[in-house]
Each structure stands twice: as C-alpha cells, then as structure tokens.
Design an enzyme around this catalytic site. Structure first.
Site, PDB file in Angstrom:
ATOM      1  N   LYS A 285       0.749  -1.583   0.010  1.00  0.00           N
ATOM      2  CA  LYS A 285      -0.406   0.273   0.428  1.00  0.00           C
ATOM      3  C   LYS A 285       0.564   1.087  -0.193  1.00  0.00           C
ATOM      4  O   LYS A 285       2.169   0.737   0.339  1.00  0.00           O
ATOM      5  CB  LYS A 285      -0.357  -0.294   1.428  1.00  0.00           C
ATOM      6  CG  LYS A 285      -1.910  -1.078   1.291  1.00  0.00           C
ATOM      7  CD  LYS A 285      -2.288  -1.195   2.851  1.00  0.00           C
ATOM      8  CE  LYS A 285      -3.857  -1.807   2.691  1.00  0.00           C
ATOM      9  NZ  LYS A 285      -5.042  -2.162   1.732  1.00  0.00           N
ATOM     10  N   ARG A 359     -10.503 -10.887   1.633  1.00  0.00           N
ATOM     11  CA  ARG A 359     -11.659 -12.590   0.580  1.00  0.00           C
ATOM     12  C   ARG A 359     -10.850 -14.030   1.361  1.00  0.00           C
ATOM     13  O   ARG A 359     -11.186 -14.847   0.887  1.00  0.00           O
ATOM     14  CB  ARG A 359     -11.964 -12.145  -0.662  1.00  0.00           C
ATOM     15  CG  ARG A 359     -10.762 -11.796  -1.764  1.00  0.00           C
ATOM     16  CD  ARG A 359     -10.877 -10.998  -2.933  1.00  0.00           C
ATOM     17  NE  ARG A 359     -10.966  -9.531  -2.424  1.00  0.00           N
ATOM     18  CZ  ARG A 359     -11.210  -8.967  -3.530  1.00  0.00           C
ATOM     19  NH1 ARG A 359     -11.365  -9.360  -4.715  1.00  0.00           N
ATOM     20  NH2 ARG A 359     -11.305  -7.303  -3.001  1.00  0.00           N
TER      21      ARG A 359
END
Length: 503
Positions: A285, A359
């Site tokens: 990130k 996920r």
C-alpha cells in the site's frame, strides 16, 4: 467510574447538575409553552428569535442558570419535527456531546409527552434503548497512550423523566428501564469493539486476538477453538496460511460456539475478517494513511462485540462465530502475485493482488463455519476501498445470494440505525473473477470492486443463504459524527446483535 441510567418519576428524580430538555421546532413556535423556568425559557426564545437555535436535529443550546434553577445548566436539544428511533438516538448523542463540554456528572433528561405517546412507530423500550445508545456511544473517547494516563469522561447518574409532570402510561417505567438495560448492553458491545479495533498493530497480533477471544469465551461460557498454523495446514486452510506466511506473527482461525437452542437445526454463521495489520503484502500500500490499517480487523471486532451482547442476553439461537486472523506483511516468505493457493474447500485461487487478502481468509472462514454446522452466513469485513467510491462513509455495502436473509439484515440495520445498502450481484460480475490459471482469481479488477470482492467470498458459501457486509467505509473515521467517534466506530455490532437476538 460506575454509571447509572434509570427512569424515575419527576417527583423522585431529585436534583442534578444538568437538565437536558428535548425540544422541537413546533415547541419553539408555541409562545405559551413552559419548559423549565420562566427566565430560562425567555432566554431560549431569544436564541430562537436570532436564529441561533431552531430545535433542529444535532442542535444544542447550553444555558447557565446563574442561580435561577437548582441545576447549574439547562441543555436544550433539538429533535426536529419527525421523531423516529434514528432521531432519538441522534438526540442522545447531541446531548452527550453538550454534557461533555460542561463535564456534568449527574443529569436529568426530560422526555416530552409526544415522544412517548403512541403513533410514532416505536415502543417505549425502543425509544429508551435508542436514547441510551446515543448517549453512551457519543460519550466514548478513544484513549491515547500518554505518559500521564487520561481518564474518560463518564456520567455518574442519568435519570430519564417525563417532561412537564404529565401522567405516565401504565407500566411505562418498567418498559423504559428494560430499554435502558438493552441499550447499555448494546453500547458496551460497541465500545468493546472500538477499543479492540483502536489497538496498535504491535499491541494486537493474531495470537493476541485469539487470547482476547479465549478470555471472552471464559467470561460467557462459550466453547472455543483456536486453530494454529499447524492445525490450519492439516485442515487445508490455504487462504489463511497464504496471507499469514509473510509475518513473524503466525495466523489463527478462531471459532466460538454458542448454543442457545440445542434442539434447533438452524445455526447462524458469523464470520469477521481479522487482519490485525494490512500492509498490502508484496502489493504494498501507499505509506500515507497506512497507519489506519490497524482497523482491518474491524469485522472481527464487530463479531466479538455482538457475541458479548449475545453472552449477556442469551437468546434462543445457535451461533458459530469464525474469525480468521492474520497479519499481511511483505517478506522473503510472503505470498506473491502469480501464486496459486488451494483453499480449504479445494478451490484453487490465482493470486493477482496480495492486497486482496481479506477475501482469502474469509473464504476459509466460511468453509470453517459451514463444516461446524452453520446454515446461514453473514460475513463482515473491511474488504474494499471501492466501497468508499460507491457509498462514501455513509453506508455499509452489501452483497447477497439470498433476498430473504438480506431483508432480515436490512430490518436489523434499520433498528440499529447503521445504514446498509445492497449492491447488485449479477452473474456477469462473476466473470471478472475468471482465471486462466486456476478456478478463480482473487481480484476482478478496478471496476465494481466491492461487488466482485463480495462475490469472491460468496463462492465459498456452498449455496447456503449468505450476506456479505463491506464496512471499509464505515469502520474507521477521520472525523467524528453523531454517535460515532474519530477512529474505530464499532459498526455492525448492533446490527448483528439485533439480527441474531430477533427482538
């Protein structure tokens, strides 16, 4: 400090440092109305005449009594003209913020007759629960780590009193106090989730989150399993292990069991994403704002907060709560784009972005819940930045395969005042997850990212009723609003609790 919220008759309520009076724009137009004391009422009308106070929602006017009243301050709180549960919760929050300004310890909150009369679409219990939640949740402050310990402001005693000394409906005090008790339980569950989410990454690791869950299980007599990395490998949890392998802090799969209806075949499966810190892994990130990734276990905190409420209320339902927890870190051991991992249910996943890690752990989380008897599934996760583009910070995004279960979630969210917005789940979106190298890939690309992220999780629901709640926009705020503070909000704790308690 111990706090006491109760309903009392005006005659027995006694004195207080501050009096809170709920008031509407219609009230202010009545020139004959009497609220607290003649001179103080005149002062409020003068504020209204100047446009400083209109009785609208989120407005508060603090008036020092200067010896004209036994209370030191009168706080007039606007409730608007259309008062629903959301309005009452907001009024409680507005009152709390005003009380914090004057550091009042004893408070009397005067409730107008029209608020408690029938026809408003809510019961006395719901009204008192909403006001209590608004007050308790807005008082909360995130405690910074300081050399000199800081104390949170708390109200020591608050009495709800019928304004104007009118006649109380039969049995009203008992109903009001029941709502207060429920509101306090719900607020405490949210506050626990906020405190947990606000912990720094070096203060909360996957093992630390498991230890927290173990302590809670002992407190409420829940059965608990904590699956370590070796047992996870034996059970084939490739998603959890893949995400966690880059960190020195190994992952855990936490499973909590509550059996409030042993003869019922139905079992709620509540799954909360527990990434205790997310760097993005190899798909790193940006540095700016990465410190907020302590909040990437907000879904786990929501499930834990809801279970605290369940442990107190003890509803006649069965729940298996699953928290897959890991740190997503870059290292020489970290999983990387192009890797293919085998999930717990046997599906093979091509990793195209290691920052789409939530996920993967949720996929194994759903399988774990199903193998332990869950018959309907709700997962909560700070899953996608895309949900911020779609809904901002105003609502939690939802994806489902079952409209009936989705309607239950919506009804629970309406009770809690936590907005949920359902997104479409057209079959065409699933095509974005098609992989050339495996059964599916873990990212469908930039477009419809919240939907495709949710549908990836749904691929592991095994045709059971399932709802996915993406709280990436609502779990952690950069500024306070209504009853939610800057930082962790504890969002979805009350919605999950309303959902499973069914009251």
């Amino acid at each position: 400090m111990t706090t006491s919220f109760t309903y009392e008759s005006a005659a027995s309520a006694g004195s207080a440092e501050a009096i809170v009076r709920l008031i509407s724009p219609t009230d202010l137009k009545d020139q004959t109305a009497q609220w607290v004391q003649p001179q103080i009422d005149i002062a409020l009308r003068a504020c209204h005449a100047k446009g400083l106070f209109k009785g609208e929602q989120e407005q508060a006017e603090i008036i020092a009594t200067l010896g004209l009243h036994s209370a030191n301050h009168i706080i007039f709180v606007g409730i608007g003209n259309a008062v629903g549960l959301a309005g009452l919760r907001l009024a409680g929050a507005t009152a709390a913020k005003a009380l914090k300004r004057i550091k009042a310890q004893t408070v009397q909150l005067q409730v107008p007759q029209e608020v408690i009369d029938g026809g408003n679409g809510y019961s006395a219990e719901q009204a008192s629960q909403a006001l209590t939640e608004g007050l308790k949740l807005a008082i909360y402050d995130r405690l910074p780590e300081l050399r000199n310990e800081k104390q949170r402001y708390e109200i020591s005693k608050l009495s709800f009193v019928l304004a104007g000394g009118g006649a109380e409906p039969s049995g009203y005090a008992e109903k009001w106090n029941a709502g207060i008790a429920r509101g306090e339980l719900f607020a405490e569950g949210v506050k626990a989730a906020r405190d947990l989410t606000n912990l720094a990454g070096n203060r909360l690791t996957p093992e630390g989150l498991a230890a927290y869950a173990e302590n809670m299980a002992r407190e409420y007599d829940f059965d608990i399993e904590v699956i370590d990395e070796w047992t996870a490998a034996e059970q084939g949890m490739g998603g959890l292990l893949g995400v966690g392998q880059g960190s020195a802090n190994p992952p855990r799969m936490i499973v909590l069991h509550y059996k409030g209806a042993p003869d019922d075949n139905e079992t709620w499966g509540l799954i909360g994403k527990g990434i205790t810190f997310d760097t993005g892994g190899i798909s790193l990130k940006k540095a700016a704002g990465m410190e907020e990734m302590i909040s990437d276990m907000g879904g786990a905190a929501a499930v834990i907060g809801a279970l605290r409420i369940v442990g107190e209320i003890k509803p006649a339902v069965n729940i298996v709560a699953v928290i897959p927890t890991a740190e997503n870190m870059p290292s020489d051991r970290a999983f990387k784009p192009g890797d293919i991992i085998t999930m717990m249910n046997g599906l093979k996943v091509e990793v195209v972005n290691t920052d789409a890690e939530g996920r993967l752990v949720l996929g194994d989380g759903l399988t774990t819940a199903i193998r332990r008897g869950a018959t309907k599934l709700v997962d909560v996760a700070t899953l996608t930045g895309a949900v911020l583009s779609a809904l901002g910070i105003e609502a939690t995004g939802a994806v489902t395969n079952d409209e009936s279960l989705m309607e239950q979630v919506k009804q629970a969210s309406e009770k809690s005042g936590e907005r949920v917005w359902q997104l479409p789940a057209y079959p065409e979106y699933k095509k974005q997850l098609t992989s050339d190298a495996a059964d599916l890939k873990n990212s469908g690309g930039r477009y419809a990212g919240t939907i495709t992220g949710g549908l990836f999780v749904g691929a592991f629901a095994e045709e059971l009723p399932w709802v996915h709640l993406d709280i990436a926009g609502t779990a952690f705020l950069d500024r306070s609003r209504s009853w939610e503070p800057k930082g962790a909000t504890g969002v979805m704790v009350r919605t999950l609790a309303e959902l499973v308690t069914g009251e």
